[in-house]
Each structure stands twice: as C-alpha cells, then as structure tokens.
Write an enzyme that holds these catalytic residues in place. Structure first.
Site, PDB file in Angstrom:
ATOM      1  N   LYS A  33      38.816  12.718  11.148  1.00 63.05           N
ATOM      2  CA  LYS A  33      40.031  13.535  10.997  1.00 63.05           C
ATOM      3  C   LYS A  33      40.102  14.558  12.134  1.00 63.05           C
ATOM      4  O   LYS A  33      39.117  14.769  12.850  1.00 63.05           O
ATOM      5  CB  LYS A  33      40.014  14.235   9.634  1.00 63.05           C
ATOM      6  CG  LYS A  33      38.836  15.192   9.442  1.00 63.05           C
ATOM      7  CD  LYS A  33      38.731  15.657   7.988  1.00 63.05           C
ATOM      8  CE  LYS A  33      37.539  16.569   7.789  1.00 63.05           C
ATOM      9  NZ  LYS A  33      37.290  16.861   6.363  1.00 63.05           N
ATOM     10  N   TYR A 250      37.367  42.454  31.434  1.00 63.02           N
ATOM     11  CA  TYR A 250      38.239  43.208  30.525  1.00 63.02           C
ATOM     12  C   TYR A 250      37.426  44.121  29.613  1.00 63.02           C
ATOM     13  O   TYR A 250      36.396  43.725  29.070  1.00 63.02           O
ATOM     14  CB  TYR A 250      39.028  42.250  29.630  1.00 63.02           C
ATOM     15  CG  TYR A 250      40.177  41.555  30.314  1.00 63.02           C
ATOM     16  CD1 TYR A 250      41.288  42.295  30.768  1.00 63.02           C
ATOM     17  CD2 TYR A 250      40.187  40.179  30.479  1.00 63.02           C
ATOM     18  CE1 TYR A 250      42.346  41.655  31.377  1.00 63.02           C
ATOM     19  CE2 TYR A 250      41.255  39.532  31.083  1.00 63.02           C
ATOM     20  CZ  TYR A 250      42.326  40.274  31.536  1.00 63.02           C
ATOM     21  OH  TYR A 250      43.382  39.645  32.131  1.00 63.02           O
TER      22      TYR A 250
HETATM   23  C1  LIG Z   1      35.871  16.526   6.169  1.00 61.99           C
HETATM   24  C2  LIG Z   1      35.330  15.826   4.977  1.00 61.99           C
HETATM   25  C3  LIG Z   1      34.080  15.195   5.037  1.00 61.99           C
HETATM   26  C4  LIG Z   1      33.143  15.338   6.207  1.00 61.99           C
HETATM   27  O1  LIG Z   1      32.466  16.558   6.087  1.00 61.99           O
HETATM   28  P1  LIG Z   1      31.292  16.985   7.107  1.00 61.99           P
HETATM   29  O2  LIG Z   1      30.794  18.266   6.577  1.00 61.99           O
HETATM   30  O3  LIG Z   1      31.954  17.123   8.442  1.00 61.99           O
HETATM   31  O4  LIG Z   1      30.306  15.886   7.098  1.00 61.99           O
HETATM   32  C5  LIG Z   1      33.674  14.454   3.931  1.00 61.99           C
HETATM   33  N1  LIG Z   1      34.456  14.361   2.825  1.00 61.99           N
HETATM   34  C6  LIG Z   1      35.644  14.986   2.743  1.00 61.99           C
HETATM   35  C7  LIG Z   1      36.438  14.862   1.494  1.00 61.99           C
HETATM   36  C8  LIG Z   1      36.117  15.739   3.801  1.00 61.99           C
HETATM   37  O5  LIG Z   1      37.290  16.368   3.691  1.00 61.99           O
END
Ligand SMILES: *Cc1c(COP(=O)(O)O)cnc(C)c1O
Length: 356
Positions: A33, A250
């Site tokens: 994702k 800065y």
């Molecule tokens: C994003 C997500 C994962 C992956 O989580 P990580 O901590 O990056 O391994 C797994 N299950 C769900 C439902 C998620 O939303």
C-alpha cells in the site's frame, strides 16, 4: 543533474519477503500500500511476480494501478470498498476485499455480482479501529455465507502492539480473535511484520508483512536478517570552513565550537528528509560515519566533514540505507520509519536488481 536520489534494491526486497515467509510459514501477502511505502508499488510487485502469494493495498485505485501494469497475483484491499459501485470493479479485476463493518456487509448483500467474492472478514480484537467484535463476528460470517455472493472467507485481525514484546496486549488480542472465530470455517491471518517476527502464536495461514519487506525491523531488538531496500542519498555539492563561534543555517541552530568543515548536501525536507532531525543525526559520507549539523532546509542540508579529510565536493552522502538504518533517523526525528519512507518524493528513483 541534481544528485539526490532513492536507490531501490529489489533483490533486498525479495530477500526480505522470503525471510518473512520462511519465519511465518504458510503464505504471505506482501503489503505494498501507499506506493509500497514510498518505494514504487509496480516495481516492487514486479520484483515478486514469480513468487508472491499475493499483495495487499489499502483501496481499489491502488490495486487498479497494479492490474494496469500487468500484475495478475491476488490483491487484497485492506480497507475494503467505500461504496457498492466498487464491487463490480472488484469482481472484474479478481480482487479480494476486507469486510470490516456493517455498511460493507450491506453493500455485498444488496449487489448482484457476476462472480462470488473472496472476503477477508476483519475481527476487532482490541485495536478498536475497524472490525467486528465478539459475537458479531459469527453473525457477519453467517450473513456473508447466506448472501450467496461469497466464495471464500478468510478470518483476519490486526495487532496494535506487536512491536512491544513485553506487553500482554498481543496475547490478549490473539485470544480474543480465537474466541470470536471459534468454529468458523476459514483461513486465519493475524501477523503484520511485528507479528511475523515476534509472535509465534500469531503465525497462522497468511502473513501480512509490510515494513519488514523494506528492511526496517519493527522490533526493538532489531536483530533479524533484514536488508535495507531504499538508500536515500545525494552528494556534497559545496564545502566551507566556519570558525569557532560562527553559526550555520536557518535559526543559527548549530554554532561551531571549533573550526568546522561544513559539507552542503543536495537533499532537503521537500525531498522527504525530515526537518525535525536534530544536530548529530547520523549520515554516512563515502561509507564513513558523520553527522547532520544545522537545520535541514527545503532543498539542502549541512553535515560535518571535519573528521573526514578525504571527503569533499562529489562525496556520496547516505541519509539512510545499508549504513544508516532508517529506524535511527526516524527515532532522531521523533517518528517511525514508515512515515519517512512514505514521504520520499522529488528525488530520482533508480531501481537495481540482480538475479538471485
Ligand atoms: C499496513 C497493514 C499491514 C502491514 O503492517 P506492517 O506493520 O507494515 O507490517 C498489515 N495488515 C494491515 C491490515 C495493514 O493495514
């Protein structure tokens, strides 16, 4: 050309996926994702094309981009659908969907579908964000079955504190999941990255590793054999000497205590390097350790070259990657590796791969 770039090591990505599947057993959805946590979801999916059991993204449009690029493996939508109209696309593209609430159940019950769905029924076992609780799980399971629109149901939950090995919450979540799903047919999926690495009881039929695929270990001891996938790097584009008492950048946050050789690096917060990093945050210059000094600005940042006589204009500066764990930078910046990786932008992306 401006030397700021993100180097993506696809062989390391494959190595990490294999490691996750080996530790967990069973099958694993590679969570890609948010554009594969900033690494490029199409390239990452293609790197696993021959071996991934499937992929997971957050929502429909992320999956359609993968299908358009020729990715044919199963893809799970972790947030499911937002409106009933999306179900036709889900069926057309053979996607799998999470069902986490009553509204999504109703959409399925109300939609005539060309083919039955593969559903991942989400159990709220303690995160209290999404999912069905307690007896509502079995009720939802029976409604999905009765709808005639569902070919298979996988039972899933998400762990809120699996990266804290000393905390009882994860064991409680697993127990609540098992109680709520007792007697219901379907494969189980409990483990995110931290679940895979730290919780044997969470290893069931399907793993859902995300962050570990990118080489950032979510566990505090961080002793797994993961490889960094992204190297965020640039070059020293100018250098100057400042005297003791002179200020840099800065807000004059850094004031030299001794004569200091400053390297100017083409990388800034507009590229995704966090502005919240303090003086002393580690960087690597031609593979040698150094540190950030002065505030990060939009396009540039400054580092200390005083102890590195060989370094100068043209030296390669790694902001994170194999020498500088992204977790260390995240900790210095008061955030997590997930956020840093997702935020990388504007830099050139170069993909490297080598046959296994
Ligand atoms: C994003 C997500 C994962 C992956 O989580 P990580 O901590 O990056 O391994 C797994 N299950 C769900 C439902 C998620 O939303």
């Amino acid at each position: 050309m401006r030397p700021a770039r993100a180097l993506i090591d696809l062989a390391a990505f494959r190595h990490n996926y294999r490691l996750a599947r080996r530790i967990h057993g069973g099958r694993a959805l590679a969570v890609i994702k948010a554009n594969a946590y900033g690494h490029g979801s199409v390239r990452c999916a293609q790197a696993l094309a021959d071996e991934a059991d499937g992929f997971a993204v957050a929502f429909l449009e992320e999956a359609l981009a993968l299908r358009a690029a020729g990715v044919t493996a199963p893809i799970l939508l972790l947030e499911g659908v937002f409106e009933a109209e999306e179900l036709a696309e889900v069926v057309h593209h053979g996607l799998w969907i999470v069902v986490h609430d009553e509204a999504q159940l109703r959409m399925i019950e109300a939609s005539p579908l060309a083919r039955p769905l593969q559903v991942w029924l989400k159990v709220n076992s303690g995160m209290n964000r999404a999912g069905f609780v307690g007896e509502a799980v079995a009720a939802a399971w029976h409604r999905l079955r009765a709808s005639g629109r569902v070919a298979g149901i996988t039972l899933m939950t998400h762990l809120a504190r699996a990266d804290e090995p000393q905390v009882i919450a994860t064991a409680e979540q697993i127990a609540r999941f098992d109680a709520a799903t007792c007697g219901l047919e379907g494969a189980h999926s409990l483990a995110n990255s931290a679940g895979v690495l730290g919780w044997p009881q969470a290893r069931r039929d399907w793993a859902r590793p995300g962050i570990l695929l990118y080489g950032a270990d979510p566990m505090p001891q961080g002793d797994s054999d993961l490889r960094a996938v992204m190297t965020l790097q640039s070059e020293v584009i100018a250098e100057r000497r400042i005297e003791a008492g002179e200020a840099l950048g800065y807000g004059a946050r850094f004031v030299a205590e001794r004569p200091t050789r400053v390297g100017l690096v083409a990388m800034g917060y507009a590229d995704g390097y966090p502005r919240s990093t303090p003086d002393g945050t580690p960087v690597a210059v031609d593979g040698l350790g150094s540190r950030l000094i002065g505030r990060v600005s939009m396009d540039m940042l400054t580092i200390d070259l005083t102890g590195l006589p060989e370094a100068g204009v043209g030296s390669t500066v790694e902001l994170w990657g194999p020498h500088i764990p992204v977790n260390r930078v995240a900790e210095a910046a008061g955030t997590i590796a997930y956020e840093l990786l997702c935020n990388v932008k504007r830099v050139r992306f170069d993909y490297v791969d080598r046959p296994d």
